[in-house]
Motif scaffolding. Structure first.
Motif, PDB file in Angstrom:
ATOM      1  N   VAL A   1     -41.127 -10.021  11.862  1.00  0.00           N
ATOM      2  CA  VAL A   1     -42.580  -9.876  11.848  1.00  0.00           C
ATOM      3  C   VAL A   1     -42.927  -8.463  12.297  1.00  0.00           C
ATOM      4  N   THR A   2     -43.762  -7.756  11.513  1.00  0.00           N
ATOM      5  CA  THR A   2     -44.250  -6.426  11.895  1.00  0.00           C
ATOM      6  C   THR A   2     -45.771  -6.444  11.809  1.00  0.00           C
ATOM      7  N   PRO A   3     -46.449  -6.823  12.876  1.00  0.00           N
ATOM      8  CA  PRO A   3     -47.913  -6.953  12.829  1.00  0.00           C
ATOM      9  C   PRO A   3     -48.608  -5.604  12.689  1.00  0.00           C
ATOM     10  N   ARG A   4     -49.609  -5.548  11.834  1.00  0.00           N
ATOM     11  CA  ARG A   4     -50.399  -4.335  11.637  1.00  0.00           C
ATOM     12  C   ARG A   4     -51.748  -4.411  12.340  1.00  0.00           C
ATOM     13  N   GLN A   5     -52.051  -5.565  12.894  1.00  0.00           N
ATOM     14  CA  GLN A   5     -53.324  -5.749  13.572  1.00  0.00           C
ATOM     15  C   GLN A   5     -53.094  -6.421  14.914  1.00  0.00           C
ATOM     16  N   ALA A   6     -53.965  -6.105  15.866  1.00  0.00           N
ATOM     17  CA  ALA A   6     -53.852  -6.692  17.195  1.00  0.00           C
ATOM     18  C   ALA A   6     -54.423  -8.106  17.188  1.00  0.00           C
ATOM     19  N   GLY A   7     -54.075  -8.871  18.216  1.00  0.00           N
ATOM     20  CA  GLY A   7     -54.599 -10.224  18.338  1.00  0.00           C
ATOM     21  C   GLY A   7     -53.495 -11.221  18.617  1.00  0.00           C
ATOM     22  N   LYS A   8     -53.706 -12.455  18.201  1.00  0.00           N
ATOM     23  CA  LYS A   8     -52.770 -13.541  18.489  1.00  0.00           C
ATOM     24  C   LYS A   8     -52.124 -14.018  17.192  1.00  0.00           C
ATOM     25  N   LEU A   9     -50.789 -14.069  17.189  1.00  0.00           N
ATOM     26  CA  LEU A   9     -50.035 -14.596  16.057  1.00  0.00           C
ATOM     27  C   LEU A   9     -49.457 -15.957  16.435  1.00  0.00           C
ATOM     28  N   GLU A  10     -49.571 -16.898  15.520  1.00  0.00           N
ATOM     29  CA  GLU A  10     -48.917 -18.197  15.702  1.00  0.00           C
ATOM     30  C   GLU A  10     -47.782 -18.292  14.693  1.00  0.00           C
ATOM     31  N   VAL A  11     -46.559 -18.342  15.203  1.00  0.00           N
ATOM     32  CA  VAL A  11     -45.381 -18.418  14.347  1.00  0.00           C
ATOM     33  C   VAL A  11     -44.826 -19.837  14.407  1.00  0.00           C
ATOM     34  N   MET A  12     -44.627 -20.454  13.243  1.00  0.00           N
ATOM     35  CA  MET A  12     -44.071 -21.804  13.191  1.00  0.00           C
ATOM     36  C   MET A  12     -42.914 -21.837  12.205  1.00  0.00           C
TER      37      MET A  12
ATOM     38  N   ILE B   1     -58.358  -9.056  21.625  1.00  0.00           N
ATOM     39  CA  ILE B   1     -57.326  -8.034  21.459  1.00  0.00           C
ATOM     40  C   ILE B   1     -56.675  -7.762  22.810  1.00  0.00           C
ATOM     41  N   PHE B   2     -55.367  -7.612  22.782  1.00  0.00           N
ATOM     42  CA  PHE B   2     -54.620  -7.205  23.962  1.00  0.00           C
ATOM     43  C   PHE B   2     -54.369  -5.701  23.850  1.00  0.00           C
ATOM     44  N   VAL B   3     -54.761  -4.959  24.862  1.00  0.00           N
ATOM     45  CA  VAL B   3     -54.684  -3.498  24.818  1.00  0.00           C
ATOM     46  C   VAL B   3     -53.765  -3.011  25.927  1.00  0.00           C
TER      47      VAL B   3
ATOM     48  N   SER C   1     -36.047 -35.812   4.384  1.00  0.00           N
ATOM     49  CA  SER C   1     -37.221 -36.356   5.066  1.00  0.00           C
ATOM     50  C   SER C   1     -37.162 -36.145   6.574  1.00  0.00           C
ATOM     51  N   ASP C   2     -36.008 -35.702   7.066  1.00  0.00           N
ATOM     52  CA  ASP C   2     -35.868 -35.403   8.495  1.00  0.00           C
ATOM     53  C   ASP C   2     -36.356 -33.967   8.731  1.00  0.00           C
ATOM     54  N   VAL C   3     -37.643 -33.825   9.023  1.00  0.00           N
ATOM     55  CA  VAL C   3     -38.282 -32.517   9.192  1.00  0.00           C
ATOM     56  C   VAL C   3     -38.610 -32.304  10.664  1.00  0.00           C
ATOM     57  N   ARG C   4     -38.228 -31.148  11.181  1.00  0.00           N
ATOM     58  CA  ARG C   4     -38.508 -30.817  12.576  1.00  0.00           C
ATOM     59  C   ARG C   4     -39.177 -29.440  12.620  1.00  0.00           C
ATOM     60  N   SER C   5     -39.850 -29.140  13.718  1.00  0.00           N
ATOM     61  CA  SER C   5     -40.573 -27.861  13.783  1.00  0.00           C
ATOM     62  C   SER C   5     -40.618 -27.327  15.204  1.00  0.00           C
ATOM     63  N   ALA C   6     -40.940 -26.028  15.289  1.00  0.00           N
ATOM     64  CA  ALA C   6     -41.170 -25.367  16.579  1.00  0.00           C
ATOM     65  C   ALA C   6     -42.238 -24.303  16.366  1.00  0.00           C
ATOM     66  N   THR C   7     -43.026 -24.050  17.389  1.00  0.00           N
ATOM     67  CA  THR C   7     -44.120 -23.076  17.310  1.00  0.00           C
ATOM     68  C   THR C   7     -44.034 -22.110  18.486  1.00  0.00           C
ATOM     69  N   ARG C   8     -44.373 -20.841  18.215  1.00  0.00           N
ATOM     70  CA  ARG C   8     -44.402 -19.849  19.287  1.00  0.00           C
ATOM     71  C   ARG C   8     -45.613 -18.947  19.094  1.00  0.00           C
ATOM     72  N   ILE C   9     -46.328 -18.678  20.178  1.00  0.00           N
ATOM     73  CA  ILE C   9     -47.496 -17.799  20.148  1.00  0.00           C
ATOM     74  C   ILE C   9     -47.065 -16.404  20.605  1.00  0.00           C
ATOM     75  N   ILE C  10     -47.435 -15.391  19.824  1.00  0.00           N
ATOM     76  CA  ILE C  10     -47.096 -14.007  20.150  1.00  0.00           C
ATOM     77  C   ILE C  10     -48.388 -13.199  20.216  1.00  0.00           C
TER      78      ILE C  10
END
Length: 441
Positions: free
Chosen positions: A95-106, A213-215, A116-125
């Protein structure tokens, strides 16, 4: 009788086993095996903090506790505000973000043996912007999407405002974030890098979606010293800089230490004698110093720093009066005209660019303005000639080309001094006033 007692003692245990079997069967029939599961799936990042800078690349990988990578497929999704992007069949994702703020990656994984065996994980950046260490500023529009900026503009017009968790971080009406150069800011960021948060709210105090925005504010490093040198790296003499009117030199300021905050240099001229600095020379924002025709002495100051920790260096300058520098003509140019006021009887010398020579000088009235091509001078007799106009023509040779400069001399102090411009030269004789004549070749 004994058989009955045995049956009675066994009955509760049998009922418990039967109940568990029924519950297990019921649970299997009513479990949605396609629902995402978080257990056993992790998103691994190559950083230890909770945020990255705009433009930085972040490598993400997925890890499943009970399966090898070949046993499952992956689908990545990154959500920023209302925008969402997805990528499939990748074990890792950059991931190479071009804008500030909050990204939710899943990440969602599906087992190959059982799709049918589906699993997931989420991370906030949190993606943070970086303020300029010299100015303490950053343009908000460069950090947020157009749609978010449009929503913010509507909120501000309806009575909203920008908020910040740091009192010294503000956003002006033009959308420029500024770190105030006050003591409280300097004291806090002197201890290390600080991350501030800003966000916009509407007139009812509700946060505008996607506006947070985080500065990152870099650690403050005071300027310790400023030195002045010529732009080619040569040192300025202890006696200072000597110029003639119309001649220009380029200077630069060296700020130490190299990583200091507030390295942007401010140049200014201060008085050093009876003549006003603005009559002696001019200096541009990038350190180009030019002598003016009145001449005299002044001091040139270069200053850098932040708030209470400024540092400066000054050097004396002297401009020799009654000389005019003539730059090289533009090739193929027919001629140029300069108008000056002499003010009184005096001798005016001409200095030319290295590639130019004066081959001839002619005056239309030698009694008032006598020329000497050998010394490249004009001797002006102002006595009894107030208000008279004399035209002097210079013939300039440069290479295989030649051109003419026409000098119009207006005699007398009662004539307002003229500002003159020829090619890239702007010089004054007498007190500078609003230009009455401007020549642009």
């Amino acid at each position: 009788m004994g058989d009955v007692e045995v049956f009675r003692s066994f009955k509760p245990a049998a009922l418990a086993v039967a109940f568990c079997l029924v519950l297990a069967i019921f649970s299997c029939k009513h479990t949605d095996s396609s629902a995402p599961k978080d257990s056993g799936v992790s998103i691994i990042c190559d950083y230890t903090g909770n945020s990255i800078r705009v433009g930085e690349s972040l490598d993400l990988t997925v890890e499943v506790n009970d399966a090898q990578p070949s046993a499952y497929t992956c689908k990545w999704s990154v959500t920023k505000g209302s925008a969402k992007t997805t990528r499939s069949d990748l074990r890792s994702y950059t991931v190479t973000p071009r804008q500030a703020g909050k990204l939710e990656v899943m990440v969602e994984i599906a087992m190959v043996s059982n799709p049918s065996d589906v699993r997931s994980a989420t991370r906030i950046i949190n993606v943070r912007a970086l303020t300029d260490s010299d100015t303490g500023k950053v343009d908000i529009a460069s950090l947020l999407s157009e749609s978010v900026m449009s929503s913010i503009a509507e909120a501000l017009q309806a009575g909203g405002e920008w908020k910040s968790d740091k009192g010294y971080v503000t956003v002006d009406s033009n959308g420029v974030l500024t770190v105030s150069k006050e003591d409280d800011a300097e004291d806090e960021i002197s201890n290390g890098t600080v991350t501030a948060q800003i966000w916009a709210v509407n007139g009812e105090g509700q946060e505008v979606e996607g506006s947070r925005i985080f500065v990152e504010i870099p650690k403050y490093v005071p300027v310790e010293s400023v030195a002045i040198q010529y732009s080619d790296g040569n040192a300025v003499s202890p006696s200072g800089v000597s110029l003639i009117p119309g001649k220009e030199v380029s200077l630069e300021a060296v700020v130490s230490p190299e990583g200091a905050s507030g390295k942007i240099v401010t140049w200014k001229l201060i008085k050093d004698g009876n003549v006003e600095p603005a009559d002696v020379a001019s200096v541009s924002a990038d350190g180009r110093l030019k002598g003016l025709l009145l001449g005299g002495a002044a001091k040139l100051v270069a200053m850098a720093g932040w708030n209470k920790s400024f540092s400066s260096k000054s050097v004396p300058i002297r401009v020799e009066a009654n000389k005019i520098f003539i730059p090289a003509p533009v090739e193929g140019q027919a001629g140029r005209t300069m108008t000056i006021s002499t003010g009184s009887s005096q001798k005016i010398a001409f200095d030319v660019a290295e590639s130019v020579s004066i081959s001839d000088m002619k005056s239309d009235d030698d009694a008032i303005a006598e020329t000497d091509v050998g010394s490249s001078c004009i001797s002006v007799n102002g006595e009894g000639n107030d208000g008279k106009l004399v035209i002097v023509t210079l013939t300039l040779d440069y290479g295989a080309e030649s051109a003419t400069e026409t000098i119009e001399l207006i005699i007398g102090k009662e004539i307002k001094p003229q500002s003159i411009r020829a090619s890239n030269m702007e010089v004054h004789l007498g007190r500078p006033v609003k230009p009455a004549f401007t020549y642009n070749p």
